[in-house]
Design a protein around this motif. Structure first.
Motif: not given
Length: 131
Positions: A28-52
């Motif tokens: 997670g340090r490479f994405a979404w501002g790098g604030q999370h080692r493992v992304l929380p659920a809301r950012l995981r959803i954001g990553s899924a939307v990014s794929i689309l």
């Protein structure tokens, strides 16, 4: 067409990266501002939307170069310029990230994506009809 292929390769790699984030990889340090080692659920959803979004961008690019015919030509012309703007914005957003790994990784990636999108948007990557 080689520009659309290069764009596809980069977007496919980013999609794999985003999928890894969705599945809980500790990158997670490479994405979404790098604030999370493992992304929380809301950012995981954001990553899924990014794929689309990446898939849609890829489809627009292939339509713009004439390899597929999915959208009306005026739409794909304008949409490709919007994609270019999206990646230019991505350069700026990643450049101001507090995360050094994100800045050092994603800024160059966004520069490549913006350059490829620009070439495709200008029509330089279009297929030319055989004479």
């Amino acid at each position: 067409m080689p520009f659309a292929l290069a764009l596809t390769v980069v977007l496919a790699l980013l999609s794999l990266f985003q999928l890894a984030l969705v599945l809980g990889a500790p990158i997670g340090r490479f994405a979404w501002g790098g604030q999370h080692r493992v992304l929380p659920a809301r950012l995981r959803i954001g990553s899924a939307v990014s794929i689309l979004i990446y898939a849609l961008i890829d489809l627009i690019a292939w339509d713009r170069v004439g390899a597929v015919d999915v959208f009306p030509e005026p739409f794909s012309e304008v949409a490709m310029w919007v994609v270019f703007g999206y990646f230019v914005l991505g350069i700026g957003m990643n450049a101001i990230s507090r995360s050094k790994p994100e800045r050092y990784t994603m800024v160059p990636v966004c520069i490549v994506l913006a350059a490829l999108s620009f070439v495709i948007a200008t029509g330089a990557g279009e297929l030319t009809p055989a004479v």
